[in-house]
Every structure is written in structure tokens, then in C-alpha cells.
Design a protein around this motif. Structure first.
Motif, PDB file in Angstrom:
ATOM      1  N   LEU A  90       2.397   1.649  -3.456  1.00  0.00           N
ATOM      2  CA  LEU A  90       1.429   2.150  -4.436  1.00  0.00           C
ATOM      3  C   LEU A  90       0.984   3.574  -4.142  1.00  0.00           C
ATOM      4  O   LEU A  90       0.548   4.288  -5.039  1.00  0.00           O
ATOM      5  N   SER A 140      -2.582   5.420  -6.601  1.00  0.00           N
ATOM      6  CA  SER A 140      -2.365   6.031  -5.289  1.00  0.00           C
ATOM      7  C   SER A 140      -3.564   5.820  -4.370  1.00  0.00           C
ATOM      8  O   SER A 140      -3.401   5.566  -3.177  1.00  0.00           O
ATOM      9  N   GLY A 168      -3.456   2.307  -3.238  1.00  0.00           N
ATOM     10  CA  GLY A 168      -2.425   2.210  -2.213  1.00  0.00           C
ATOM     11  C   GLY A 168      -2.904   2.743  -0.878  1.00  0.00           C
ATOM     12  O   GLY A 168      -2.607   2.162   0.173  1.00  0.00           O
ATOM     13  N   CYS A 193      -3.207   0.633   2.551  1.00  0.00           N
ATOM     14  CA  CYS A 193      -2.581   1.090   3.798  1.00  0.00           C
ATOM     15  C   CYS A 193      -3.595   1.093   4.941  1.00  0.00           C
ATOM     16  O   CYS A 193      -3.295   0.646   6.051  1.00  0.00           O
ATOM     17  N   GLY A 232       0.814  -1.211   0.000  1.00  0.00           N
ATOM     18  CA  GLY A 232       0.000   0.000   0.000  1.00  0.00           C
ATOM     19  C   GLY A 232       0.846   1.259   0.000  1.00  0.00           C
ATOM     20  O   GLY A 232       0.571   2.211  -0.738  1.00  0.00           O
TER      21      GLY A 232
END
Length: 86
Positions: free
Chosen positions: A8, A71, A74, A78, A5
Motif C-alpha cells: 500500500l 500510502s 500503508g 509498515c 503495508g
């Protein structure tokens, strides 16, 4: 999952900034030489013809939209990785 994550989340943004700065430096170098930067053809026109400004997003929509999508994925990875660890 957290490492993927973070990767990314950060790498696409850095690559987009690098591409934008490279494009900007090419246009700036052309203007310093007295030319006119043709944004559509990505080349310096020495004849002095005025070319309209075309934003980076318009010229590279797949790069920008794809990078932002990666993003966001990601960021979600996360959040899931941090939530799962607790």
C-alpha cells in the motif's frame, strides 16, 4: 501486515507517477505537433487556440488524494508490522 503495508505504500505512488507521466507525454506529443493541449478535455486542439494549464491534482483529485491516503495507511501498517515483530 508488513507486506500489505509495503504494498500500500509503494503501489499507489507508482500508479500516480505513471498516470502523471502518461498525461505529460500526451501533452508533449501534442505540443510537438504544433497543437495546443486542452487539459480539461484531455485532447489535442489543432486549431492553435491557447488553453490554460490545469494541474494534474485539479483534474484528478480523487486519484491523487486517494493514492496518498492509501500510502499513508500503508506507512502506518509498515510501522505497526515492524513494531509488532520486535
Amino acid at each position: 501486515m508488513l507486506r500489505l503495508g509495503l504494498l500500500l505504500l509503494v503501489v499507489p505512488a507508482v500508479l500516480l507517477m505513471a498516470g502523471y507521466m502518461y498525461d505529460l507525454s500526451l501533452a508533449d506529443a501534442c505540443l510537438e505537433q504544433g497543437g495546443s493541449w486542452d487539459y480539461r478535455a484531455a485532447r489535442c486542439d489543432e486549431a492553435g487556440a491557447a488553453h490554460p494549464f490545469t494541474p494534474f491534482m485539479v483534474r484528478h483529485p480523487l486519484w491523487v488524494n486517494g493514492g496518498m491516503l492509501l500510502s499513508v495507511v500503508g506507512l502506518l501498517l509498515c510501522i505497526a508490522g515492524l513494531y509488532r515483530r520486535r
